[in-house]
Design a protein around this motif. Structure first.
Motif, PDB file in Angstrom:
ATOM      1  N   VAL A   1       0.871  -1.161   0.000  1.00  0.00           N
ATOM      2  CA  VAL A   1       0.000   0.000   0.000  1.00  0.00           C
ATOM      3  C   VAL A   1       0.912   1.216   0.000  1.00  0.00           C
ATOM      4  O   VAL A   1       1.905   1.247   0.730  1.00  0.00           O
ATOM      5  CB  VAL A   1      -0.898   0.016   1.256  1.00  0.00           C
ATOM      6  CG1 VAL A   1      -1.635   1.325   1.384  1.00  0.00           C
ATOM      7  CG2 VAL A   1      -1.871  -1.136   1.236  1.00  0.00           C
ATOM      8  N   GLU A   2       0.589   2.190  -0.814  1.00  0.00           N
ATOM      9  CA  GLU A   2       1.380   3.417  -0.828  1.00  0.00           C
ATOM     10  C   GLU A   2       0.531   4.551  -0.267  1.00  0.00           C
ATOM     11  O   GLU A   2      -0.643   4.674  -0.586  1.00  0.00           O
ATOM     12  CB  GLU A   2       1.828   3.744  -2.253  1.00  0.00           C
ATOM     13  CG  GLU A   2       2.774   4.909  -2.328  1.00  0.00           C
ATOM     14  CD  GLU A   2       3.407   5.085  -3.702  1.00  0.00           C
ATOM     15  OE1 GLU A   2       4.186   6.034  -3.856  1.00  0.00           O
ATOM     16  OE2 GLU A   2       3.118   4.274  -4.610  1.00  0.00           O
TER      17      GLU A   2
ATOM     18  N   ILE B   1      -3.520  10.214   0.590  1.00  0.00           N
ATOM     19  CA  ILE B   1      -4.045   9.291  -0.418  1.00  0.00           C
ATOM     20  C   ILE B   1      -3.483   7.917  -0.102  1.00  0.00           C
ATOM     21  O   ILE B   1      -2.283   7.769   0.138  1.00  0.00           O
ATOM     22  CB  ILE B   1      -3.621   9.698  -1.850  1.00  0.00           C
ATOM     23  CG1 ILE B   1      -4.100  11.112  -2.188  1.00  0.00           C
ATOM     24  CG2 ILE B   1      -4.107   8.678  -2.877  1.00  0.00           C
ATOM     25  CD1 ILE B   1      -5.593  11.259  -2.314  1.00  0.00           C
TER      26      ILE B   1
ATOM     27  N   GLN C   1      -3.140   4.173  -1.756  1.00  0.00           N
ATOM     28  CA  GLN C   1      -3.244   3.469  -3.034  1.00  0.00           C
ATOM     29  C   GLN C   1      -2.930   1.995  -2.805  1.00  0.00           C
ATOM     30  O   GLN C   1      -1.933   1.659  -2.175  1.00  0.00           O
ATOM     31  CB  GLN C   1      -2.263   4.063  -4.040  1.00  0.00           C
ATOM     32  CG  GLN C   1      -2.302   3.389  -5.400  1.00  0.00           C
ATOM     33  CD  GLN C   1      -1.404   4.111  -6.375  1.00  0.00           C
ATOM     34  OE1 GLN C   1      -1.783   5.138  -6.918  1.00  0.00           O
ATOM     35  NE2 GLN C   1      -0.211   3.592  -6.584  1.00  0.00           N
TER      36      GLN C   1
ATOM     37  N   LYS D   1      -4.239  -0.156  -8.663  1.00  0.00           N
ATOM     38  CA  LYS D   1      -3.837   1.100  -8.025  1.00  0.00           C
ATOM     39  C   LYS D   1      -5.052   1.931  -7.606  1.00  0.00           C
ATOM     40  O   LYS D   1      -5.154   3.128  -7.909  1.00  0.00           O
ATOM     41  CB  LYS D   1      -2.893   1.887  -8.910  1.00  0.00           C
ATOM     42  CG  LYS D   1      -1.606   1.123  -9.221  1.00  0.00           C
ATOM     43  CD  LYS D   1      -0.618   1.968  -9.961  1.00  0.00           C
ATOM     44  CE  LYS D   1       0.639   1.244 -10.343  1.00  0.00           C
ATOM     45  NZ  LYS D   1       1.357   0.559  -9.321  1.00  0.00           N
ATOM     46  N   LEU D   2      -5.989   1.282  -6.908  1.00  0.00           N
ATOM     47  CA  LEU D   2      -7.163   1.983  -6.409  1.00  0.00           C
ATOM     48  C   LEU D   2      -6.728   3.013  -5.385  1.00  0.00           C
ATOM     49  O   LEU D   2      -5.889   2.739  -4.533  1.00  0.00           O
ATOM     50  CB  LEU D   2      -8.134   0.989  -5.764  1.00  0.00           C
ATOM     51  CG  LEU D   2      -8.699  -0.082  -6.685  1.00  0.00           C
ATOM     52  CD1 LEU D   2      -9.506  -1.092  -5.896  1.00  0.00           C
ATOM     53  CD2 LEU D   2      -9.554   0.549  -7.772  1.00  0.00           C
ATOM     54  N   GLN D   3      -7.310   4.201  -5.455  1.00  0.00           N
ATOM     55  CA  GLN D   3      -6.934   5.275  -4.548  1.00  0.00           C
ATOM     56  C   GLN D   3      -8.113   5.665  -3.667  1.00  0.00           C
ATOM     57  O   GLN D   3      -9.243   5.778  -4.141  1.00  0.00           O
ATOM     58  CB  GLN D   3      -6.436   6.491  -5.332  1.00  0.00           C
ATOM     59  CG  GLN D   3      -5.145   6.223  -6.061  1.00  0.00           C
ATOM     60  CD  GLN D   3      -4.618   7.460  -6.772  1.00  0.00           C
ATOM     61  OE1 GLN D   3      -5.217   8.527  -6.763  1.00  0.00           O
ATOM     62  NE2 GLN D   3      -3.461   7.307  -7.398  1.00  0.00           N
TER      63      GLN D   3
ATOM     64  N   ARG E   1       8.620   6.281   0.241  1.00  0.00           N
ATOM     65  CA  ARG E   1       8.171   6.324  -1.156  1.00  0.00           C
ATOM     66  C   ARG E   1       9.350   6.576  -2.065  1.00  0.00           C
ATOM     67  O   ARG E   1      10.301   7.253  -1.714  1.00  0.00           O
ATOM     68  CB  ARG E   1       7.172   7.464  -1.367  1.00  0.00           C
ATOM     69  CG  ARG E   1       5.818   7.190  -0.814  1.00  0.00           C
ATOM     70  CD  ARG E   1       4.859   8.311  -1.119  1.00  0.00           C
ATOM     71  NE  ARG E   1       4.491   8.257  -2.537  1.00  0.00           N
ATOM     72  CZ  ARG E   1       4.202   9.325  -3.258  1.00  0.00           C
ATOM     73  NH1 ARG E   1       4.262  10.524  -2.743  1.00  0.00           N
ATOM     74  NH2 ARG E   1       3.863   9.191  -4.525  1.00  0.00           N
TER      75      ARG E   1
END
Length: 164
Positions: A84-85, A94, A96, A101-103, A162
């Motif tokens: 998860v980002e 946010i 993701q 890549k659902l946000q 990140r």
């Protein structure tokens, strides 16, 4: 003998009631109860109720401030859900997830807890879940997303910053 009930309507129990009544007639010669629709309908209406650990709660009147949003940014990893980002975007975060890549937008709730509305594609209107961050020594160690935590698999340990 069998039946197929095709519908493009919402899941409200009508197709299930038709199939059950058909099976009653096939097995017993008559419908065994007049309430098959009410039974099925009652079951399916639960899918239209708002869900989440924050549903029905108002945000705190005087919430504790979060840490600077940049502290929550990073890649979190779960053996079950994968990576998860999380990143800051203005006054919110946010999240993701997944190969598509659902946000999801995370809005501040209180201290290191944020609120997440998964949206109508995934939950009923009004659903609201918490996303909490655990910190130690001024650094984030993990994130727990209530939406993914039904089976206690929603905690994502911090993996790396990140871009690395």
């Amino acid at each position: 003998m069998g039946i197929v009930v095709l519908t493009n309507g919402a899941q409200v129990g009508a197709a299930e009631a038709i199939a059950t009544e058909f099976m009653d007639i096939a097995q017993f010669g008559d419908v065994t109860r007049n309430s098959w629709y009410e039974i099925a309908h009652g079951h399916f209406m639960n899918f239209y109720k708002a869900s989440g650990d924050l549903v029905g709660n108002s945000p705190p009147q005087n919430p504790n401030f979060p840490h600077p949003l940049a502290i929550y940014e990073g890649i979190y990893s779960s053996a079950y859900f994968g990576e998860v980002e999380v990143w800051a975007n203005g006054d919110h975060l946010i999240l993701q997830i997944g190969p598509r890549k659902l946000q999801f937008v995370l809005k501040h709730w209180d201290a290191d807890v944020f609120q997440m509305d998964p949206g109508r594609d995934f939950t009923a209107k009004g659903s609201l879940y918490s996303v909490g961050f655990a910190l130690s020594g001024g650094r984030v160690t993990s994130m727990t997303a209530a939406y993914f935590n039904d089976n206690m698999l929603g905690t994502f340990p911090f993996a790396r910053p990140r871009g690395t």
